[in-house]
Design an enzyme around this catalytic site. Structure first.
Site, PDB file in Angstrom:
ATOM      1  N   GLU A 429     -32.500 -34.828  47.517  1.00  0.00           N
ATOM      2  CA  GLU A 429     -31.750 -35.758  46.566  1.00  0.00           C
ATOM      3  C   GLU A 429     -30.988 -36.907  47.167  1.00  0.00           C
ATOM      4  O   GLU A 429     -29.786 -37.170  47.032  1.00  0.00           O
ATOM      5  CB  GLU A 429     -30.466 -34.745  46.177  1.00  0.00           C
ATOM      6  N   GLU A 521     -36.519 -26.990  44.916  1.00  0.00           N
ATOM      7  CA  GLU A 521     -35.249 -26.426  44.665  1.00  0.00           C
ATOM      8  C   GLU A 521     -35.133 -26.182  43.294  1.00  0.00           C
ATOM      9  O   GLU A 521     -35.460 -26.931  42.223  1.00  0.00           O
ATOM     10  CB  GLU A 521     -34.114 -27.219  45.124  1.00  0.00           C
TER      11      GLU A 521
HETATM   12  C1  GAL Z   1     -28.376 -29.452  44.248  1.00  0.00           C
HETATM   13  C2  GAL Z   1     -28.352 -29.797  45.676  1.00  0.00           C
HETATM   14  C3  GAL Z   1     -27.787 -28.637  46.549  1.00  0.00           C
HETATM   15  C4  GAL Z   1     -26.826 -27.751  45.762  1.00  0.00           C
HETATM   16  C5  GAL Z   1     -27.250 -27.498  44.417  1.00  0.00           C
HETATM   17  C6  GAL Z   1     -26.059 -26.755  43.590  1.00  0.00           C
HETATM   18  O1  GAL Z   1     -28.693 -30.523  43.353  1.00  0.00           O
HETATM   19  O2  GAL Z   1     -29.504 -30.224  46.104  1.00  0.00           O
HETATM   20  O3  GAL Z   1     -27.283 -28.989  47.820  1.00  0.00           O
HETATM   21  O4  GAL Z   1     -25.667 -28.783  45.600  1.00  0.00           O
HETATM   22  O5  GAL Z   1     -27.638 -28.706  43.797  1.00  0.00           O
HETATM   23  O6  GAL Z   1     -26.546 -26.583  42.077  1.00  0.00           O
END
Ligand code: GAL
Length: 828
Positions: A429, A521
């Site tokens: 991100e 993710e």
């Molecule tokens: C994502 C990020 C992670 C964590 C997660 C929580 O956007 O890549 O590191 O912060 O959100 O939902």
């Protein structure tokens, strides 16, 4: 007489040569035993007082003795005003010093001696005998300094000093920990040796009959003259020699030479997530027929690709990546790495059916990768959470210009032999992902990756690769007017990496016809273990809403453990898995997260200090949704029923069941059936909404009318006794090994008391230590390093570490008004 003398002479000669041989063998042994030895024991430590101490040490500095890996932040108090913020777990950083006095054998005077740190968080500076060796801002990458020119030999001491500066906060979005939190090694080699991370083994062609092995070895000559040497690489499977290749080289004084060797392995035994078969390559360098260096590399033989239509193909077979993202902390142990603690995390995840790990968002401890090789996980190895643009004020972006190339190269060289690694990720991100400046950086990073390893695809975790365009009413992805993320569109990546946005996955082949898919993710579901709001009239509001704070009527900052709550950018666990499961071209997913971690307690802030995202809590206890995955991802027969059965009489309760290998589940309350349920369409659970009645809730799963499994939950009486269960009751007496002991709070009949939150006190007899206590409650401010802790939902964890003597350790747990319990752990 003469003959007798002759005999004596012969005997004497024999004994003499046997002694000589023995001696030279043991010398040879010694040389190789010293190639890499642990340098973890007996450090002195001083944490600066930010008010009274200057940024220096002196004769009045007070030192404390300890072994590394060590994390000083975890020893501190949770602090609402901590500059690390709740993102950093409300635990302080600071500036600290480590010192170690040691001697070097005078026999090693002609050797090359180096010190390797696997990771120091952060901004470390190292001195040997007053000589400054260097600085390393990045807290997660390993680094090595050569000590040879500055050492004293024999009886004279050497002093190594390490300054660690984690005082500028915040510098991380999650809990980082502080200090020499990974292993330290001393490496002693001949002046002619394999360089640091000096082998690179790939398997360019793999068939069932034969695998071609390419071995690139970097050999370092630190002699003042050129050397003629022989390099032999022998490949072993377990202890059996498979093949070997030998080559003579001439290497100039003070030069590095890269040697390429090729070998073939007949009928290779392939590495896979299900059968992680490993090979070892042993490189031996000989000078005048004497082996002067020996270097071992573990590798695997496997063939894989990411296919546009069929997803991930491993050794010719389609494999769905069922992965989880993990941060590096080990719950109550903080960030100080411990091999057994990592292994336990991986065992728990394997049991659930996980076959992939994403090292979010930084280079992991080398031990994690070794274990993934051995246990069979498909790893996405990630380099950065930010590039040039900061996410927090003092983070790595400030070091980017000077360090990113070196850090990335080092990560690739350190990690590229691991058969478990299948994907490189150049960032998570990244704020620059939306514009051309991001594309420029991505191009540079991609070139670095490809220069160091062409055998694995490259991705970036983008949020998201295409704009969401969600229709607010139907919550459907609206595929018109697709706008692309600049990096996704640039064509630089080998895999399009999606963070969240599961609504867009089904359109992937249209949006990116030439690049395969990976969900880097997903999900970000939120749950507190063992906490349920089962009342139907509130089910639509509290605590299903993700953002309802304790000040608004949620005193425990809890989130329901039913899989109904998620961060707004994510989904329930079921929603994303349903999409991934449906299409072959969706190669797999890495769920945020496998375990809870310290910091980032989204949706809450203080007083919450650890996350709610884990499928497993901070102590290592599975939340209910663990069993949804187990029922989908493993062949085990599963029937998991929840919640507990302690409610107010007449209260409406939603009972859920995850099951597999059966057609239906029938539920009984006090032996009366309340109905059969079976999963329809793509359902992943069944549910009954029923009034509570004290007694027994029983679920029976069946197939073709035959009982498959039965599960019973009984209404518990008042908490009355403690029960201790160890994951291993015999551990190694090596000052390192751990026994993880679960405390259950039971009623007088032995039923777990699901709402019990007694404070439990621990004491340990024997040569061992209590090194961690934890209940998994994100709101607890009790120290993980203490000897007492408050249970959550009837459970607590205590971790015992062995000493260096073989003996019997006796752990006792006590709580007011409850019958105590004792357990024996043997160390050997
Ligand atoms: C994502 C990020 C992670 C964590 C997660 C929580 O956007 O890549 O590191 O912060 O959100 O939902």
């Amino acid at each position: 007489m003469k003959t007798k003398n002759k005999c004596l002479k012969r005997l004497f000669l024999f004994i003499f040569s046997a002694m000589f041989l023995l001696n030279s063998c043991s010398k040879k042994e010694d040389v190789f035993a010293k190639r890499k030895i642990s340098f973890n024991a007996d450090w002195s430590f001083h944490l600066n007082d930010s008010i009274t101490d200057k940024d220096t040490i002196g004769t009045s500095t007070k030192w404390r003795n300890l072994d590394v890996p060590h994390d000083w932040s975890i020893e501190g108090k949770f602090d609402e005003k901590s500059p690390a913020g709740y993102g950093g777990g409300s635990l302080n950083g600071g500036l600290a010093w480590y010192k170690k006095i040691f001697k070097i054998d005078s026999l090693d005077i002609n050797k090359t001696i180096s010190i390797t740190f696997d990771g120091v968080y952060k901004n470390s500076e190292v001195w040997i005998n007053g000589h400054h060796l260097g600085k390393r801002p990045n807290g997660y990458i390993g680094f090595q300094y050569e000590l040879t020119p500055y050492l004293n030999y024999g009886e004279k001491n050497n002093e190594i000093i390490v300054k660690v500066d984690n005082s500028k906060q915040p510098n991380s979005r999650w809990y980082s920990g502080s200090g020499i939190f990974r292993n330290v090694w001393i490496e002693t080699t001949d002046k002619l040796h394999v360089g640091q991370w000096g082998t690179y083994i790939t398997t360019p062609k793999v068939t069932a009959e034969k695998a071609s092995i390419s071995i690139e070895t970097t050999i370092k000559n630190q002699y003042k003259e050129s050397k003629k040497a022989t390099v032999t690489t022998t490949i072993f499977k377990e202890d059996k020699k498979v093949t070997s290749v030998t080559q003579d080289i001439t290497i100039n004084a003070n030069e590095n030479q890269i040697l390429n060797q090729a070998a073939e392995v007949e009928n290779p035994i392939l590495w896979s997530d299900e059968k992680p078969e490993l090979y070892t390559a042993v490189t031996e360098i000989s000078l005048d027929d004497k082996v002067v260096d020996q270097y071992k590399t573990t590798f695997g033989i496997r063939d894989f690709k990411f296919d546009l239509n069929k997803g991930f193909i491993l050794n010719g077979k389609q494999v769905k990546i069922k992965g989880v993202c993990m941060h590096h902390d080990l719950g109550p142990l903080g960030s100080a790495i411990n091999r057994r603690a990592i292994e336990r995390q991986l065992e728990i995840l394997k049991e659930m059916g996980v076959n992939g790990i994403r090292t979010s968002h930084n280079p992991p401890a080398p031990e994690l990768l070794d274990l993934c090789d051995k246990m069979g996980f498909i790893v996405m190895d990630e380099a950065f959470d930010m590039w040039k643009q900061n996410k927090t004020k003092y983070d790595y972006a400030n070091d980017w210009d000077k360090w990113h190339e070196r850090d990335l190269v080092d990560q690739l060289r350190r990690d590229r032999n691991h058969p478990s690694i299948f994907i490189w990720s150049i960032g998570n991100e990244i704020p620059e992902q939306w514009n051309e400046s991001g594309v420029e950086i991505a191009k540079e990073l991609a070139a670095i990756v490809r220069l160091n390893d062409k055998t694995r695809p490259l991705t970036a975790a983008m949020n998201p690769p295409v704009n969401m365009n969600i229709d607010e009413v139907t919550l459907q992805f609206e595929k018109k007017n697709v706008q692309f993320n600049a990096i996704a569109k640039s064509g630089i990546l080998d895999l399009i990496g999606y963070n969240y946005a599961h609504q867009t996955y089904e359109y992937h082949q249209k949006n990116f016809p030439n690049t395969p898919f990976i969900a880097t993710e997903t999900t970000s579901g939120l749950e507190t273990r063992g906490y349920y709001d089962a009342v139907s009239d509130t089910i639509k509001k509290w605590p299903v809403r993700w953002d309802l704070k304790f000040t608004e009527g949620n005193p425990g900052n809890t989130v329901s453990a039913y899989d109904q709550v998620q961060a707004p950018w994510g989904s329930t666990h079921e929603a994303t898995w349903k999409v991934i499961k449906k299409h072959d071209f969706l190669s797999g997913m890495y769920i945020w997260t496998g375990f809870d971690y310290i910091g980032e307690p989204t949706p809450y802030e203080w007083p919450s200090v650890s996350s709610y995202f884990g499928i497993v809590d901070l102590a290592g206890f599975p939340k209910d949704v663990y069993y949804m995955y187990q029922s989908e991802w493993t062949n085990k027969t599963v029937l998991h029923v929840f919640p507990h059965w302690n409610w107010k009489v007449g209260q409406t309760v939603d009972v859920w069941a995850y099951y597999n290998n059966a057609d239906e589940v029938e539920l009984f309350v006090n032996r009366k059936s309340v109905g059969k349920r079976s999963k329809k369409g793509d359902d992943l659970h069944v549910m009954w909404r029923i009034p509570f009645e004290a007694g027994t809730l029983k679920a029976i799963s069946s197939k073709n009318g035959k009982v498959v499994l039965e599960k019973e939950i009984t209404t518990a009486g008042n908490p009355s006794q403690l029960k201790l269960t160890a994951d291993r009751s015999t551990i190694k007496a090596d000052k390192n090994d751990l026994s993880f002991i679960t405390v259950d709070i039971l009623d007088d009949k032995g039923t777990i008391a699901p709402n019990a939150n007694n404070e439990i006190n621990f004491s340990l007899k024997g040569n061992g230590k209590i090194v961690g206590v934890c209940s998994g409650d994100p709101v607890s401010h009790e120290s993980y390093k203490g000897t007492k802790h408050t249970a959550l939902a009837g459970k607590c964890l205590v971790i015992v570490q062995s000493g260096d003597k073989s003996e019997r350790l006796e752990l006792t747990a006590k709580a007011n008004g409850l019958k105590q319990a004792t357990i024996v752990i043997t160390t050997e």
